[in-house]
Structures are given as structure tokens and as C-alpha cells.
Motif scaffolding. Structure first.
Motif, PDB file in Angstrom:
ATOM      1  N   SER A  70       1.203  -1.436  -0.012  1.00  0.00           N
ATOM      2  CA  SER A  70       0.364  -0.644  -0.341  1.00  0.00           C
ATOM      3  C   SER A  70       0.680   1.371  -0.310  1.00  0.00           C
ATOM      4  CB  SER A  70      -0.988   0.258   1.519  1.00  0.00           C
ATOM      5  OG  SER A  70      -0.295  -0.142   2.536  1.00  0.00           O
ATOM      6  N   PHE A  71       0.557   2.115  -0.666  1.00  0.00           N
ATOM      7  CA  PHE A  71       1.541   3.325  -1.300  1.00  0.00           C
ATOM      8  C   PHE A  71      -0.185   4.422  -0.202  1.00  0.00           C
ATOM      9  CE2 PHE A  71       2.971   0.356  -3.656  1.00  0.00           C
ATOM     10  CZ  PHE A  71       4.182   0.374  -3.877  1.00  0.00           C
ATOM     11  N   SER A  72       1.077   5.554   0.271  1.00  0.00           N
ATOM     12  CA  SER A  72      -0.162   6.481   0.135  1.00  0.00           C
ATOM     13  C   SER A  72       0.215   7.839  -0.916  1.00  0.00           C
ATOM     14  CB  SER A  72      -0.159   7.233   1.699  1.00  0.00           C
ATOM     15  OG  SER A  72       1.338   8.108   1.684  1.00  0.00           O
ATOM     16  N   PHE A  73      -0.022   8.754  -1.123  1.00  0.00           N
ATOM     17  CA  PHE A  73      -0.312  10.057  -2.178  1.00  0.00           C
ATOM     18  C   PHE A  73      -1.261  10.734  -1.492  1.00  0.00           C
ATOM     19  CE2 PHE A  73      -1.039   6.796  -5.030  1.00  0.00           C
ATOM     20  CZ  PHE A  73      -2.728   6.488  -5.367  1.00  0.00           C
ATOM     21  N   SER A  74      -1.423  12.240  -2.357  1.00  0.00           N
ATOM     22  CA  SER A  74      -2.388  13.039  -2.155  1.00  0.00           C
ATOM     23  C   SER A  74      -3.304  13.128  -3.499  1.00  0.00           C
ATOM     24  CB  SER A  74      -1.646  14.668  -1.898  1.00  0.00           C
ATOM     25  OG  SER A  74      -1.477  14.458  -0.952  1.00  0.00           O
ATOM     26  N   LYS A  75      -2.971  13.417  -4.288  1.00  0.00           N
ATOM     27  CA  LYS A  75      -3.231  13.433  -5.666  1.00  0.00           C
ATOM     28  C   LYS A  75      -3.810  12.250  -6.174  1.00  0.00           C
ATOM     29  CE  LYS A  75      -0.973  15.641  -8.714  1.00  0.00           C
ATOM     30  NZ  LYS A  75       0.078  16.704  -9.967  1.00  0.00           N
ATOM     31  N   PRO A  76      -4.802  12.718  -6.739  1.00  0.00           N
ATOM     32  CA  PRO A  76      -6.076  10.992  -7.021  1.00  0.00           C
ATOM     33  C   PRO A  76      -5.921  10.867  -8.034  1.00  0.00           C
ATOM     34  CG  PRO A  76      -7.442  12.663  -5.913  1.00  0.00           C
ATOM     35  CD  PRO A  76      -6.748  13.033  -6.014  1.00  0.00           C
ATOM     36  N   LYS A  89       8.658  13.128  -7.147  1.00  0.00           N
ATOM     37  CA  LYS A  89       8.712  14.311  -8.699  1.00  0.00           C
ATOM     38  C   LYS A  89       8.481  14.738  -9.827  1.00  0.00           C
ATOM     39  CE  LYS A  89      12.876  17.460  -9.277  1.00  0.00           C
ATOM     40  NZ  LYS A  89      14.769  17.916  -9.371  1.00  0.00           N
ATOM     41  N   SER A  90       8.883  13.303 -10.505  1.00  0.00           N
ATOM     42  CA  SER A  90       8.314  13.735 -11.641  1.00  0.00           C
ATOM     43  C   SER A  90       6.841  13.773 -11.723  1.00  0.00           C
ATOM     44  CB  SER A  90       8.324  12.153 -12.235  1.00  0.00           C
ATOM     45  OG  SER A  90       7.784  11.787 -13.284  1.00  0.00           O
ATOM     46  N   LEU A  91       5.758  12.872 -10.929  1.00  0.00           N
ATOM     47  CA  LEU A  91       4.854  13.314 -10.831  1.00  0.00           C
ATOM     48  C   LEU A  91       4.296  14.458  -9.927  1.00  0.00           C
ATOM     49  CD1 LEU A  91       3.333   9.373 -10.304  1.00  0.00           C
ATOM     50  CD2 LEU A  91       3.200  10.983 -12.342  1.00  0.00           C
ATOM     51  N   GLY A  92       5.296  15.078  -8.836  1.00  0.00           N
ATOM     52  CA  GLY A  92       3.884  16.096  -8.607  1.00  0.00           C
ATOM     53  C   GLY A  92       3.244  15.677  -7.318  1.00  0.00           C
ATOM     54  N   ASP A  93       4.017  14.870  -6.570  1.00  0.00           N
ATOM     55  CA  ASP A  93       3.243  13.919  -5.714  1.00  0.00           C
ATOM     56  C   ASP A  93       4.372  13.686  -4.441  1.00  0.00           C
ATOM     57  OD1 ASP A  93       1.228  13.434  -4.095  1.00  0.00           O
ATOM     58  OD2 ASP A  93       0.068  11.992  -5.374  1.00  0.00           O
ATOM     59  N   ASP A  94       3.560  12.851  -3.002  1.00  0.00           N
ATOM     60  CA  ASP A  94       4.187  12.719  -2.157  1.00  0.00           C
ATOM     61  C   ASP A  94       4.376  11.366  -1.818  1.00  0.00           C
ATOM     62  OD1 ASP A  94       6.448  12.577  -0.161  1.00  0.00           O
ATOM     63  OD2 ASP A  94       5.412  13.441   1.261  1.00  0.00           O
ATOM     64  N   ILE A  95       4.831   9.871  -2.973  1.00  0.00           N
ATOM     65  CA  ILE A  95       4.850   8.886  -2.576  1.00  0.00           C
ATOM     66  C   ILE A  95       5.161   8.467  -1.955  1.00  0.00           C
ATOM     67  CG2 ILE A  95       4.020   6.352  -3.479  1.00  0.00           C
ATOM     68  CD1 ILE A  95       4.337   8.692  -6.504  1.00  0.00           C
ATOM     69  N   LYS A  96       4.802   7.712  -0.408  1.00  0.00           N
ATOM     70  CA  LYS A  96       4.671   7.354   0.579  1.00  0.00           C
ATOM     71  C   LYS A  96       3.985   5.458   0.411  1.00  0.00           C
ATOM     72  CE  LYS A  96       5.703  11.048   3.583  1.00  0.00           C
ATOM     73  NZ  LYS A  96       7.199  11.175   2.728  1.00  0.00           N
ATOM     74  N   ILE A  97       5.675   4.411   0.763  1.00  0.00           N
ATOM     75  CA  ILE A  97       5.449   3.315   0.731  1.00  0.00           C
ATOM     76  C   ILE A  97       4.503   3.082   2.142  1.00  0.00           C
ATOM     77  CG2 ILE A  97       6.060   0.791   1.216  1.00  0.00           C
ATOM     78  CD1 ILE A  97       8.421   1.810  -0.762  1.00  0.00           C
ATOM     79  N   THR A 151      -2.819  10.647  -9.286  1.00  0.00           N
ATOM     80  CA  THR A 151      -1.536   9.457  -8.920  1.00  0.00           C
ATOM     81  C   THR A 151      -1.723   8.318  -9.200  1.00  0.00           C
ATOM     82  OG1 THR A 151      -0.287  11.253  -7.658  1.00  0.00           O
ATOM     83  CG2 THR A 151       0.578   8.782  -7.579  1.00  0.00           C
ATOM     84  N   ALA A 152      -2.684   8.051  -8.756  1.00  0.00           N
ATOM     85  CA  ALA A 152      -3.192   6.477  -9.427  1.00  0.00           C
ATOM     86  C   ALA A 152      -3.227   6.007 -10.437  1.00  0.00           C
ATOM     87  CB  ALA A 152      -4.216   6.086  -8.190  1.00  0.00           C
ATOM     88  N   ASN A 153      -3.503   6.629 -11.355  1.00  0.00           N
ATOM     89  CA  ASN A 153      -3.797   6.269 -12.720  1.00  0.00           C
ATOM     90  C   ASN A 153      -2.895   6.452 -14.401  1.00  0.00           C
ATOM     91  OD1 ASN A 153      -6.273   4.776 -12.585  1.00  0.00           O
ATOM     92  ND2 ASN A 153      -6.947   7.335 -12.154  1.00  0.00           N
ATOM     93  N   ALA A 154      -1.996   6.919 -12.931  1.00  0.00           N
ATOM     94  CA  ALA A 154      -0.659   7.176 -13.696  1.00  0.00           C
ATOM     95  C   ALA A 154       0.434   6.144 -14.540  1.00  0.00           C
ATOM     96  CB  ALA A 154       0.501   8.523 -13.405  1.00  0.00           C
ATOM     97  N   ASP A 155       1.066   5.775 -15.649  1.00  0.00           N
ATOM     98  CA  ASP A 155       1.569   4.497 -15.431  1.00  0.00           C
ATOM     99  C   ASP A 155       3.038   4.575 -14.820  1.00  0.00           C
ATOM    100  OD1 ASP A 155       0.029   3.924 -17.438  1.00  0.00           O
ATOM    101  OD2 ASP A 155       1.029   5.124 -18.897  1.00  0.00           O
ATOM    102  N   GLU A 156       4.083   5.406 -14.366  1.00  0.00           N
ATOM    103  CA  GLU A 156       5.178   6.334 -13.720  1.00  0.00           C
ATOM    104  C   GLU A 156       4.849   5.118 -12.736  1.00  0.00           C
ATOM    105  OE1 GLU A 156       9.010   9.309 -13.031  1.00  0.00           O
ATOM    106  OE2 GLU A 156       7.360   9.449 -14.082  1.00  0.00           O
ATOM    107  N   PHE A 157       3.661   5.589 -12.099  1.00  0.00           N
ATOM    108  CA  PHE A 157       2.795   5.568  -9.900  1.00  0.00           C
ATOM    109  C   PHE A 157       2.569   3.133 -10.615  1.00  0.00           C
ATOM    110  CE2 PHE A 157       0.199   3.575  -7.470  1.00  0.00           C
ATOM    111  CZ  PHE A 157       0.567   4.009  -5.745  1.00  0.00           C
ATOM    112  N   LYS A 158       1.921   2.950 -11.327  1.00  0.00           N
ATOM    113  CA  LYS A 158       1.859   1.688 -11.534  1.00  0.00           C
ATOM    114  C   LYS A 158       3.114   0.968 -11.796  1.00  0.00           C
ATOM    115  CE  LYS A 158      -2.850   2.230 -13.906  1.00  0.00           C
ATOM    116  NZ  LYS A 158      -3.595   2.125 -14.726  1.00  0.00           N
ATOM    117  N   THR A 159       3.704   1.425 -12.147  1.00  0.00           N
ATOM    118  CA  THR A 159       5.204   1.143 -12.964  1.00  0.00           C
ATOM    119  C   THR A 159       6.296   0.813 -11.558  1.00  0.00           C
ATOM    120  OG1 THR A 159       5.806   1.694 -15.063  1.00  0.00           O
ATOM    121  CG2 THR A 159       7.805   0.559 -14.238  1.00  0.00           C
ATOM    122  N   PHE A 160       6.311   2.082 -11.043  1.00  0.00           N
ATOM    123  CA  PHE A 160       7.141   1.504  -9.323  1.00  0.00           C
ATOM    124  C   PHE A 160       5.818   0.928  -8.677  1.00  0.00           C
ATOM    125  CE2 PHE A 160       6.035   4.515  -5.061  1.00  0.00           C
ATOM    126  CZ  PHE A 160       7.962   3.855  -4.731  1.00  0.00           C
TER     127      PHE A 160
END
Length: 289
Positions: free
Chosen positions: A168-174, A271-279, A176-185
């Protein structure tokens, strides 16, 4: 007595996936009535399932289901008798369907899961049908469910179906969940969990008993050096620091790039997605453990 034709037997077999001879016996008992024959097969399946219940189930698979919005996921370990069945598509599809039931119903334990609605009956009745159709004993060994209200979930299943996890990951922008870069990460982090078997997602979540156990070993090793106690303490703490870097997910070296840690990779994607992604956390299954 109705005539039991080969075409009628074939039709029942296609309807139920039951063996040809059992279909013929059921049709004879039902006097050629297809609906009644289906009921006969179901009763036969229940009786056989009871007989098979004592057989050991040391093979099987792990299945993971993730909701469309990636906010709920579930993982199920389904066991069977042979590796042949464990890799069977029908068996694996059933395991995935059970994982979906877990995600949507949030049962408290395996017994509660078996009572959940599924198909035309319950998980337990559908499991009985599977035992009848495939001809092996099967068990829902365990399951886990994970949610991420303010973020998303990634998962990974190894090709052998024996190792899997949810992260599970936390982030602020909804978005982000659909961004290909996040999905790969998310997929890469989940793969890291299976590959490197971390103790926890972050240092703060390492159980205290694990820390105490490791420090006890490191202090004993340091005492062998014969150096002053203050130096021994520093040696032990240095080894504990190395333990964290090897055993805490965010501090591990990324298996696909030795120049990155999981933490630095998270910062780069953030940084790439302009969000703060945390595990936040993860759940890992090794089949049979």
C-alpha cells in the motif's frame, strides 16, 4: 426409462465439466432430465468432497485481486493435492475469484469467508463444486486484505504462483493512482518485496523483539573483539544499521538498479508526478508458510 444418448451426456458434461461416466450415471438416475441430473451431480460432488477432505493439500497457488480504483486488494492461498492442478487455469481462476470475494466482503476468518455469497451459492458450495469437477481435495488456507484510502495498492505474483505480495502507498493527488509511472513503480516495489523479503516497510515498523534479537547477537560478536565496552556498543550499532539497510524495504538497494534505494526511487517518482508518494505497508505470502 428415457434413452440416454451420447449427445445428452455430452450436453451435461459441457454444462458441469463433470467426467463422462458420472454424467451418464446422473442422467440414468434422473431419467434423462438435465436439470435433475445437475442436482444429482452436485450431490455426488458433495459426497466425494467429504471423502477427499482427509487428503493432504501440499500444492496450490496464491492469487491476488486489486479493485479497479486500486484502493482495496486481497490475497488468497488456495491449496490442492498436485502441482498439475495447482497450475490449472480453472483452479487459478477460482483462487482469483475467492480473492475478489475477500476484497469485497472483508470476512473475519476462513469460516466467515466460506459463508460469503459467491456465484449461485456460497464460497463453500463453490469450493465443493470445484473439488467435484477437478477431483482433488482443496482448501482455502489463508487470506489477507489491504486497503489504501488515501493512496493506492500495487501487487506482484511470481511466475510460479508460490510467492506474492500487496503493497500500500499513500499520496495526495487522486490522478497519481492512474499514472503509468506510478503503476510501474508500484509493481517494481511489490516485486522487490518478493525478491528481497524485507522485515518491514520502514525502520519504525521493525518489531522490537527483532531489534533486540539482532542487537543481542551483534553485542556478543563485538564482545569477542576484546575492545572497550563503548567501542563494542558502536560496533553493535553499526551492524544494526547494516541490518536496517538490508532488511527494511525503503532502505534496500533496488533490485533492478543498484544505484537506487527504494526510498530514493520513491522520491524520484514523486518529483516526476508532483506528489509525495510513501510506502505504508505490505503483506507477503510464501506458499506453505
Amino acid at each position: 426409462m428415457a434413452q440416454i444418448t451420447a449427445a445428452l451426456v455430452k450436453q451435461l458434461r459441457e454444462m458441469t465439466d463433470s467426467p463422462m461416466m458420472e454424467c451418464k450415471k446422473a442422467l440414468v438416475e434422473a431419467d434423462g432430465d438435465l436439470d435433475k441430473a445437475v442436482d444429482v451431480l452436485r450431490k455426488m460432488g458433495l459426497a466425494k468432497a467429504v471423502k477427499r477432505a482427509g487428503r493432504e493439500t501440499n500444492e496450490g497457488t496464491i492469487a491476488v485481486y486489486v479493485s479497479d480504483d486500486a484502493k482495496v486488494a486481497a490475497m488468497v492461498e488456495l491449496t490442492c493435492e498436485t502441482d498439475f492442478v495447482g497450475t490449472n487455469g480453472k483452479f487459478k481462476d477460482f483462487a482469483h475469484a475467492v480473492a475478489e470475494v475477500v476484497a469485497k466482503n472483508d470476512p473475519a476468518d476462513v469460516d466467515a469467508l466460506k459463508a460469503c455469497p459467491m456465484g449461485e451459492g456460497t464460497v463453500e458450495s463453490e469450493l465443493t463444486e470445484m473439488i467435484h469437477v477437478i477431483g482433488e481435495n482443496m482448501k482455502i488456507n489463508r487470506f489477507s486484505r489491504l486497503t489504501a484510502e488515501n493512496g493506492g495498492i500495487g501487487c506482484y505474483i511470481h511466475h510460479d504462483g508460490k510467492h506474492a505480495d500487496m503493497v500500500s502507498f499513500s499520496f495526495s493527488k487522486p490522478e497519481t493512482a492512474n499514472a503509468d509511472e506510478f503503476k510501474t513503480f508500484a509493481h517494481d516495489v511489490a516485486m522487490q518485496v518478493v525478491a528481497s523479503n524485507p522485515v518491514s516497510a520502514v525502520r519504525e515498523d521493525v518489531p522490537q523483539d527483532v531489534i533486540d534479537h539482532e542487537m543481542g547477537i551483534y553485542k556478543a560478536q563485538a564482545a569477542e573483539s576484546g575492545k572497550p565496552e563503548a567501542i563494542q556498543e558502536k560496533i553493535a550499532l553499526g551492524k544494526l544499521e547494516k541490518f536496517y539497510k538490508e532488511s527494511v524495504l525503503t532502505e534496500q538497494v533496488f533490485v533492478k538498479d543498484s544505484n537506487e534505494t527504494i526510498s530514493s526511487l520513491a522520491k524520484k517518482v514523486s518529483k516526476s508526478l508532483g506528489d509525495d508518494i510513501k510506502i505504508v505497508t505490505f503483506v507477503r505470502f510464501n506458499f506453505g508458510e
